[in-house]
Design a protein around this motif. Structure first.
Motif, PDB file in Angstrom:
ATOM      1  N   SER A  83      10.270  61.179   3.703  1.00 12.02           N
ATOM      2  CA  SER A  83       8.439  62.228   4.223  1.00 12.02           C
ATOM      3  C   SER A  83       8.997  62.361   5.582  1.00 12.02           C
ATOM      4  O   SER A  83       8.591  63.561   5.977  1.00 12.02           O
ATOM      5  CB  SER A  83       7.785  60.751   3.685  1.00 12.02           C
ATOM      6  OG  SER A  83       7.563  60.771   1.931  1.00 12.02           O
ATOM      7  N   GLU A  84       8.724  61.662   6.254  1.00 12.29           N
ATOM      8  CA  GLU A  84       8.352  61.992   7.624  1.00 12.29           C
ATOM      9  C   GLU A  84       9.717  62.849   8.077  1.00 12.29           C
ATOM     10  O   GLU A  84       9.364  64.343   8.855  1.00 12.29           O
ATOM     11  CB  GLU A  84       8.483  60.606   8.867  1.00 12.29           C
ATOM     12  CG  GLU A  84       7.725  60.026   8.660  1.00 12.29           C
ATOM     13  CD  GLU A  84       6.691  60.467   9.156  1.00 12.29           C
ATOM     14  OE1 GLU A  84       6.520  61.722   9.360  1.00 12.29           O
ATOM     15  OE2 GLU A  84       5.557  59.897   8.877  1.00 12.29           O
ATOM     16  N   VAL A  85      11.001  62.921   7.716  1.00 14.31           N
ATOM     17  CA  VAL A  85      12.280  64.673   7.705  1.00 14.31           C
ATOM     18  C   VAL A  85      11.919  65.346   7.304  1.00 14.31           C
ATOM     19  O   VAL A  85      11.243  66.103   8.161  1.00 14.31           O
ATOM     20  CB  VAL A  85      13.450  63.763   7.653  1.00 14.31           C
ATOM     21  CG1 VAL A  85      14.230  64.080   7.378  1.00 14.31           C
ATOM     22  CG2 VAL A  85      14.012  62.460   8.453  1.00 14.31           C
ATOM     23  N   TRP A  98       7.047  71.319  10.066  1.00 16.08           N
ATOM     24  CA  TRP A  98       5.885  71.664  10.812  1.00 16.08           C
ATOM     25  C   TRP A  98       7.812  72.560  12.200  1.00 16.08           C
ATOM     26  O   TRP A  98       7.166  73.558  12.434  1.00 16.08           O
ATOM     27  CB  TRP A  98       5.873  70.584  12.093  1.00 16.08           C
ATOM     28  CG  TRP A  98       5.360  69.397  11.301  1.00 16.08           C
ATOM     29  CD1 TRP A  98       4.509  68.575  10.724  1.00 16.08           C
ATOM     30  CD2 TRP A  98       3.614  70.580  10.571  1.00 16.08           C
ATOM     31  NE1 TRP A  98       3.347  68.432  10.207  1.00 16.08           N
ATOM     32  CE2 TRP A  98       2.822  69.369  10.220  1.00 16.08           C
ATOM     33  CE3 TRP A  98       2.736  71.474  11.479  1.00 16.08           C
ATOM     34  CZ2 TRP A  98       1.708  70.492  10.100  1.00 16.08           C
ATOM     35  CZ3 TRP A  98       1.984  72.088  10.553  1.00 16.08           C
ATOM     36  CH2 TRP A  98       1.160  71.184  10.436  1.00 16.08           C
ATOM     37  N   ARG A  99       8.941  72.194  12.066  1.00 18.13           N
ATOM     38  CA  ARG A  99       9.665  73.321  12.754  1.00 18.13           C
ATOM     39  C   ARG A  99       9.885  74.311  12.320  1.00 18.13           C
ATOM     40  O   ARG A  99      10.043  75.151  12.574  1.00 18.13           O
ATOM     41  CB  ARG A  99      10.968  72.368  12.842  1.00 18.13           C
ATOM     42  CG  ARG A  99      11.733  72.934  13.728  1.00 18.13           C
ATOM     43  CD  ARG A  99      12.980  72.595  13.876  1.00 18.13           C
ATOM     44  NE  ARG A  99      14.095  72.354  12.378  1.00 18.13           N
ATOM     45  CZ  ARG A  99      14.988  72.614  12.394  1.00 18.13           C
ATOM     46  NH1 ARG A  99      15.690  71.803  13.550  1.00 18.13           N
ATOM     47  NH2 ARG A  99      15.054  72.599  10.725  1.00 18.13           N
ATOM     48  N   THR A 100       9.819  74.678  11.055  1.00 14.58           N
ATOM     49  CA  THR A 100       9.741  76.253  10.304  1.00 14.58           C
ATOM     50  C   THR A 100       9.120  76.612  10.196  1.00 14.58           C
ATOM     51  O   THR A 100       8.801  78.342  10.370  1.00 14.58           O
ATOM     52  CB  THR A 100       9.902  76.041   8.109  1.00 14.58           C
ATOM     53  OG1 THR A 100      11.332  75.187   8.396  1.00 14.58           O
ATOM     54  CG2 THR A 100       9.957  77.468   7.878  1.00 14.58           C
ATOM     55  N   LYS A 101       7.681  76.320  10.616  1.00 19.80           N
ATOM     56  CA  LYS A 101       6.368  76.597  11.163  1.00 19.80           C
ATOM     57  C   LYS A 101       5.681  77.278  12.490  1.00 19.80           C
ATOM     58  O   LYS A 101       5.079  77.445  13.084  1.00 19.80           O
ATOM     59  CB  LYS A 101       5.406  75.726  10.074  1.00 19.80           C
ATOM     60  CG  LYS A 101       5.189  75.473   9.191  1.00 19.80           C
ATOM     61  CD  LYS A 101       3.913  74.822   8.599  1.00 19.80           C
ATOM     62  CE  LYS A 101       3.720  74.847   6.846  1.00 19.80           C
ATOM     63  NZ  LYS A 101       3.153  73.545   6.075  1.00 19.80           N
ATOM     64  N   ASN A 102       7.241  76.631  13.482  1.00 16.09           N
ATOM     65  CA  ASN A 102       7.366  77.188  14.439  1.00 16.09           C
ATOM     66  C   ASN A 102       6.281  76.187  14.786  1.00 16.09           C
ATOM     67  O   ASN A 102       5.115  77.106  16.253  1.00 16.09           O
ATOM     68  CB  ASN A 102       6.813  78.365  14.572  1.00 16.09           C
ATOM     69  CG  ASN A 102       7.745  78.483  15.928  1.00 16.09           C
ATOM     70  OD1 ASN A 102       8.696  78.156  16.458  1.00 16.09           O
ATOM     71  ND2 ASN A 102       7.460  79.934  16.573  1.00 16.09           N
ATOM     72  N   ASN A 103       5.867  74.991  14.714  1.00 15.12           N
ATOM     73  CA  ASN A 103       4.302  74.039  15.375  1.00 15.12           C
ATOM     74  C   ASN A 103       5.462  73.387  16.095  1.00 15.12           C
ATOM     75  O   ASN A 103       5.642  72.080  15.207  1.00 15.12           O
ATOM     76  CB  ASN A 103       3.671  73.984  14.113  1.00 15.12           C
ATOM     77  CG  ASN A 103       2.697  72.886  15.449  1.00 15.12           C
ATOM     78  OD1 ASN A 103       2.631  72.262  16.678  1.00 15.12           O
ATOM     79  ND2 ASN A 103       1.546  72.921  14.573  1.00 15.12           N
ATOM     80  N   LYS A 137       6.559  65.427  17.128  1.00 19.52           N
ATOM     81  CA  LYS A 137       5.983  63.833  16.794  1.00 19.52           C
ATOM     82  C   LYS A 137       6.359  63.335  15.725  1.00 19.52           C
ATOM     83  O   LYS A 137       6.865  62.275  15.240  1.00 19.52           O
ATOM     84  CB  LYS A 137       4.821  64.335  16.340  1.00 19.52           C
ATOM     85  CG  LYS A 137       3.695  64.128  18.059  1.00 19.52           C
ATOM     86  CD  LYS A 137       2.031  64.401  17.617  1.00 19.52           C
ATOM     87  CE  LYS A 137       1.901  64.565  18.836  1.00 19.52           C
ATOM     88  NZ  LYS A 137       0.201  64.680  18.432  1.00 19.52           N
ATOM     89  N   ALA A 138       6.703  64.231  14.185  1.00 17.81           N
ATOM     90  CA  ALA A 138       7.196  63.385  12.970  1.00 17.81           C
ATOM     91  C   ALA A 138       8.945  63.334  13.193  1.00 17.81           C
ATOM     92  O   ALA A 138       9.144  62.158  12.161  1.00 17.81           O
ATOM     93  CB  ALA A 138       7.167  65.207  11.763  1.00 17.81           C
TER      94      ALA A 138
END
Length: 110
Positions: free
Chosen positions: A27-29, A35-40, A46-47
């Motif tokens: 779930s964390e992965v 979030w990485r795909t969303k460029n955040n 953090k995740a």
């Protein structure tokens, strides 16, 4: 040491089965990848750190003493794939597929 998952670090993690632990790591992965795909980068980092924390908690779980090599390899591979912070769709898909099996098994065992 400060934990993001305080309650889990205090012993609840050791009460879970390996399948449930792996599903939670997954779930964390998934959050990290999303979030990485969303460029955040902040939420992605953090995740990523939370996923590593859960892997570490799994490594120190006494009931996994015969699985240390596998769990350590999981940590090594996860770090190796993402420490450079490059987005490689094939690697992301592999991690999703790997952890999906644990998520399905955990759901089945509820």
């Amino acid at each position: 040491m400060s934990f993001q998952h305080q309650e889990l670090a205090l012993g609840r993690w050791q009460q879970m089965t390996l399948i449930a632990q792996m599903a939670n790591i997954g779930s964390e992965v998934e959050r990290f990848l999303s979030w990485r795909t969303k460029n955040n980068p902040e939420l992605s980092r953090k995740a990523f750190n939370r996923a590593l924390e859960l892997i570490e908690l799994t490594l120190v779980d006494p009931k996994h003493s015969k699985r240390l090599k596998e769990i350590a390899r999981l940590r090594e591979t996860f770090l190796g794939d993402y420490i450079g912070n490059e987005q490689v769709p094939a690697i992301d898909a592999s991690w999703r597929k790997y952890f999906m099996h644990f998520a399905l098994a955990a759901r089945k065992n509820r």
